[in-house]
Design a protein around this motif. Structure first.
Motif, mmCIF file in Angstrom:
data_model
loop_
_atom_site.group_PDB
_atom_site.id
_atom_site.type_symbol
_atom_site.label_atom_id
_atom_site.label_comp_id
_atom_site.label_asym_id
_atom_site.label_seq_id
_atom_site.Cartn_x
_atom_site.Cartn_y
_atom_site.Cartn_z
ATOM 1 N N LEU A 79 -1.916 48.349 11.340
ATOM 2 C CA LEU A 79 -1.352 47.012 11.162
ATOM 3 C C LEU A 79 -1.900 46.054 12.215
ATOM 4 C CD1 LEU A 79 0.713 45.057 9.868
ATOM 5 C CD2 LEU A 79 2.380 45.888 11.530
ATOM 6 N N GLY A 80 -2.398 44.903 11.754
ATOM 7 C CA GLY A 80 -2.857 43.908 12.713
ATOM 8 C C GLY A 80 -4.343 43.897 12.944
ATOM 9 N N HIS A 81 -4.991 45.037 12.914
ATOM 10 C CA HIS A 81 -6.442 44.969 13.112
ATOM 11 C C HIS A 81 -7.200 45.222 11.824
ATOM 12 C CE1 HIS A 81 -6.231 49.375 13.672
ATOM 13 N NE2 HIS A 81 -5.244 49.122 14.484
ATOM 14 N N LYS A 82 -6.803 44.479 10.797
ATOM 15 C CA LYS A 82 -7.554 44.497 9.550
ATOM 16 C C LYS A 82 -8.871 43.745 9.750
ATOM 17 C CE LYS A 82 -7.093 41.479 5.927
ATOM 18 N NZ LYS A 82 -6.619 40.833 4.719
ATOM 19 N N PRO A 83 -9.975 44.312 9.306
ATOM 20 C CA PRO A 83 -11.247 43.594 9.437
ATOM 21 C C PRO A 83 -11.312 42.448 8.439
ATOM 22 C CG PRO A 83 -11.554 45.664 8.254
ATOM 23 C CD PRO A 83 -10.116 45.603 8.664
ATOM 24 N N THR A 84 -11.245 41.240 8.934
ATOM 25 C CA THR A 84 -11.358 40.070 8.070
ATOM 26 C C THR A 84 -12.537 39.233 8.522
ATOM 27 O OG1 THR A 84 -9.870 38.842 9.502
ATOM 28 C CG2 THR A 84 -8.895 39.909 7.600
ATOM 29 N N ARG A 85 -12.895 38.346 7.666
ATOM 30 C CA ARG A 85 -13.918 37.384 8.070
ATOM 31 C C ARG A 85 -13.383 36.587 9.238
ATOM 32 N NH1 ARG A 85 -16.271 32.355 5.009
ATOM 33 N NH2 ARG A 85 -14.727 32.767 3.433
ATOM 34 N N PRO A 86 -14.143 36.454 10.310
ATOM 35 C CA PRO A 86 -13.665 35.695 11.457
ATOM 36 C C PRO A 86 -13.344 34.273 11.043
ATOM 37 C CG PRO A 86 -15.869 36.614 11.845
ATOM 38 C CD PRO A 86 -15.468 36.988 10.482
ATOM 39 N N ARG A 87 -12.177 33.812 11.458
ATOM 40 C CA ARG A 87 -11.788 32.441 11.153
ATOM 41 C C ARG A 87 -12.711 31.471 11.845
ATOM 42 N NH1 ARG A 87 -8.908 31.548 6.737
ATOM 43 N NH2 ARG A 87 -8.489 33.713 6.270
ATOM 44 N N GLN A 88 -13.056 30.422 11.126
ATOM 45 C CA GLN A 88 -13.812 29.373 11.795
ATOM 46 C C GLN A 88 -12.848 28.552 12.634
ATOM 47 O OE1 GLN A 88 -14.875 28.324 7.753
ATOM 48 N NE2 GLN A 88 -16.952 27.989 8.449
ATOM 49 N N HIS A 89 -13.286 28.204 13.807
ATOM 50 C CA HIS A 89 -12.491 27.294 14.621
ATOM 51 C C HIS A 89 -12.455 25.946 13.935
ATOM 52 C CE1 HIS A 89 -13.463 29.837 18.429
ATOM 53 N NE2 HIS A 89 -12.687 30.444 17.567
ATOM 54 N N PHE A 90 -11.594 25.090 14.443
ATOM 55 C CA PHE A 90 -11.481 23.769 13.824
ATOM 56 C C PHE A 90 -11.868 22.671 14.801
ATOM 57 C CE2 PHE A 90 -8.614 20.176 12.574
ATOM 58 C CZ PHE A 90 -9.409 19.754 11.528
ATOM 59 N N LYS A 91 -11.301 22.751 15.983
ATOM 60 C CA LYS A 91 -11.593 21.710 16.969
ATOM 61 C C LYS A 91 -13.087 21.638 17.256
ATOM 62 C CE LYS A 91 -7.351 21.123 19.654
ATOM 63 N NZ LYS A 91 -7.213 19.745 19.109
ATOM 64 N N GLY A 92 -13.629 20.442 17.141
ATOM 65 C CA GLY A 92 -15.026 20.244 17.466
ATOM 66 C C GLY A 92 -15.985 20.543 16.331
ATOM 67 N N THR A 93 -15.472 21.080 15.223
ATOM 68 C CA THR A 93 -16.375 21.405 14.125
ATOM 69 C C THR A 93 -16.624 20.196 13.237
ATOM 70 O OG1 THR A 93 -14.563 22.015 12.658
ATOM 71 C CG2 THR A 93 -15.503 23.764 14.033
#
Length: 298
Positions: free
Chosen positions: A223-237
């Motif tokens: 639980l919790g360390h499911k391999p997902t696509r890394p979230r893109q940051h938002f600030k500065g993008t």
DNA sequence: ATCCGGCCGT
DNA sequence: ACGGCGGGAT
């Protein structure tokens, strides 16, 4: 839990829970048209329902059907989309409305193939419309359903990325035979995933399936360390910069333009600002005039 | 920081 | 299969 004995058991636990806990969303329980369901699903792509509700109500009041939306201006549509995010969805929804109006005489098609051919409608949304609007028996697959089914029946976390063949086969296998029950099943599994069986912090104490869930019974391995696509940051993008530009246009009187200087004041990194302007223009979300001022498309 | 009822172009 | 695309809530 080993499957088959158990689909019936799961169903008998799930349906009473649905009766007691389903959110009273305005597009549920037969209170809107198939088009209204489609609009709710598009707005819900990557956006929480609680944020969608007020937008959906206002939107459907102005544009109750595809024909009405097809006649709106891009500027009106982008403005009404407000802060829902991913505003390209708004433009695609309008393109979709124009196809439905012109090619289907304002009657939303009733096949998965025709629906997925519409702009902005992919596998999930087409399946959801087939199930929730038309009551057809079809397995709906989204991140919630993948997570819940994988936990309950396989005892493991679903993987990130595209749904695997195994996940699709599982979803098809456990879908109730009866069409009406399949609709409730899809809605209930999704609702459970949204309200109880959340990704990071599942509320197993409140879960009607706690006693039969393979994942829970196995001690919630991984639980919790499911391999997902890394979230893109938002600030500065670029996404933040694009959002700032559109937000500036939205808060202006309709039809007015922003000078290039005023646009430049929105963001200090000139190169990034210009590339964002170009990409917004390319997406049809803004129009850049000969004097470099910016407005919504005409 | 992480997640959210995806879709599309490449 | 991968990366881009908003913004809010927790």
């Amino acid at each position: 839990m080993s499957e088959a004995s158990d689909i019936a058991v799961v169903r008998s636990l799930l349906f009473p829970w649905w009766d007691g806990h389903a959110r009273d969303l305005p597009w549920r329980f037969g209170r809107t048209t198939p088009w209204g369901v489609l609009v709710s699903e598009v707005m819900s792509q990557q956006t929480q329902m609680s944020r969608v509700v007020p937008y959906w109500i206002a939107w459907m009041e102005v544009w109750p059907d595809a024909r009405a939306l097809s006649m709106a201006s891009s500027a009106e549509v982008i403005t009404a989309w407000g802060r829902l995010g991913y505003p390209r969805r708004a433009l695609r929804l309008q393109s979709c409305a124009r196809v439905v109006t012109e090619a289907y005489d304002d009657v939303l098609p009733r096949s998965y193939e025709e629906l997925t051919a519409l702009p902005g409608i992919g596998d999930y949304t087409a399946s959801a419309v087939m199930s929730f609007a038309y009551g057809e028996r079809i397995a709906v697959i989204d991140t919630n359903i993948r997570r819940v089914l994988s936990r309950v029946f396989l005892g493991i976390e679903s993987q990130g990325g595209t749904a695997s063949r195994e996940e699709r086969e599982l979803a098809a296998r456990v879908l109730p035979q009866d069409a009406d029950e399949s609709v409730t099943w899809n809605q209930t599994i999704m609702e459970l995933g949204a309200l109880v069986c959340s990704a990071k912090n599942p509320q197993c104490e409140q879960c009607p399936l706690a006693r039969v869930c393979a994942f829970n019974l196995a001690g919630k391995p991984g639980l919790g360390h499911k391999p997902t696509r890394p979230r893109q940051h938002f600030k500065g993008t670029d996404r933040q910069v694009r959002g700032l530009i559109l937000e500036a246009l939205r808060t202006l009187p309709s039809g007015s333009r922003i000078s290039h200087d005023d646009v430049a004041a929105l963001w200090p990194v000139t190169g990034q600002l210009d590339s964002c302007l170009a990409s917004l223009d390319e997406d049809g979300l803004i129009e850049i005039h000969p004097d470099s001022s910016v407005s919504f498309p005409s």
